[in-house]
Write an enzyme that holds these catalytic residues in place. Structure first.
Site, mmCIF file in Angstrom:
data_model
loop_
_atom_site.group_PDB
_atom_site.id
_atom_site.type_symbol
_atom_site.label_atom_id
_atom_site.label_comp_id
_atom_site.label_asym_id
_atom_site.label_seq_id
_atom_site.Cartn_x
_atom_site.Cartn_y
_atom_site.Cartn_z
ATOM 1 C CG ASN A 16 -2.187 -0.853 0.896
ATOM 2 O OD1 ASN A 16 -3.042 -0.462 0.095
ATOM 3 N ND2 ASN A 16 -2.248 -2.028 1.501
ATOM 4 C CB ILE A 93 -4.978 -0.732 18.437
ATOM 5 C CG1 ILE A 93 -5.550 -1.810 17.503
ATOM 6 C CG2 ILE A 93 -6.083 0.169 18.976
ATOM 7 C CD1 ILE A 93 -6.539 -2.743 18.141
ATOM 8 C CG LEU A 94 -2.245 4.559 16.477
ATOM 9 C CD1 LEU A 94 -2.391 5.480 15.271
ATOM 10 C CD2 LEU A 94 -0.857 4.684 17.103
ATOM 11 C CG ASN A 108 -6.464 1.693 9.030
ATOM 12 O OD1 ASN A 108 -5.335 1.295 8.753
ATOM 13 N ND2 ASN A 108 -7.426 0.861 9.422
ATOM 14 C CG HIS A 110 -10.182 -3.036 7.852
ATOM 15 N ND1 HIS A 110 -9.361 -3.611 8.809
ATOM 16 C CD2 HIS A 110 -11.219 -3.887 7.677
ATOM 17 C CE1 HIS A 110 -9.892 -4.759 9.197
ATOM 18 N NE2 HIS A 110 -11.022 -4.942 8.531
#
Ligand code: GAR
Length: 200
Positions: A16, A93-94, A108, A110
């Protein structure tokens, strides 16, 4: 026009990230410039892709200290004057402390059609295993803003991808990347970068 400064956060192969670099080179991304790639894994191939493209890289590892990990990333982003953060295969995970600091400034990608097969525990191949296990006939990818809920922020773009008889998680992952992720991630990045530039 001053371009939005983009940081891409990665953990793995970086296909990506490559799609973003290619989109920048071909002019699909014209309102932003990828100026920093941060990986939480020192051996991520994404780092090689960034270096090959002449983009600055940083490795910031978690080492069981989530607070320091996030503080170090925030410091790097602020020192580099980053306007937009793109999570491209970033497998961490933030916390709310992080996401609220950059509200509407974190994207993001997904690999499913949210709200299916998403949230904590659904990442990478696991997402495609779950889609095949459930037996859905259509899956896809989603680009969304990142907030404190894993995969729960506002959706920006989605693209559907067919599931075919005999698909394995690996085959499906590749189709979802080729037909959806590598297209909608650059498109959404340009959309948000353009909005940031227009607001200045
Ligand atoms: C991609 O399929 C991305 O959507 C997914 O991991 C893969 C990373 O590949 N991300 C998640 O599952 C996040 N929840 P890449 O490193 O080749 O871009």
């Amino acid at each position: 026009m001053i371009k939005a400064k983009i940081a891409v956060l990665v953990s793995g192969g970086g296909t990506n990230l490559q799609a973003l670099i290619d989109a920048q080179n071909s002019g699909i991304i014209k309102s932003g410039e990828i100026s920093l790639v941060i990986s939480n894994k020192p051996d991520a191939y994404a780092l090689t892709r960034a270096k090959n493209a002449g983009i600055d890289t940083l490795v910031i590892e978690k080492n069981n200290n989530a607070q320091k990990f996030e503080s170090d990333i925030i410091k790097a982003l602020e020192e580099n004057g980053i306007d937009l953060i793109v999570l491209a295969g970033f497998m961490c995970i933030l916390s709310e402390r992080f996401t609220s600091r950059f509200a509407n400034r974190i994207l993001n990608v997904h690999p499913s059609l949210i709200p299916s097969f998403c949230g904590a525990g659904f990442y990478g191949l696991k997402v495609h295993e779950a889609a095949l296990g459930y037996g859905v006939k259509v899956t896809g990818a989603t680009v969304h803003f990142v907030n404190e809920i894993p995969d729960g922020g506002k959706i920006i773009l989605q693209k559907a991808v067919e599931i075919l008889d005999g698909d394995t998680p690996e085959v499906l992952q590749k189709r979802v990347m080729e037909q959806a992720e590598w297209k909608i991630l650059p498109e959404a990045t340009e959309m948000v970068a353009k909005q940031i530039c227009e607001k200045r």
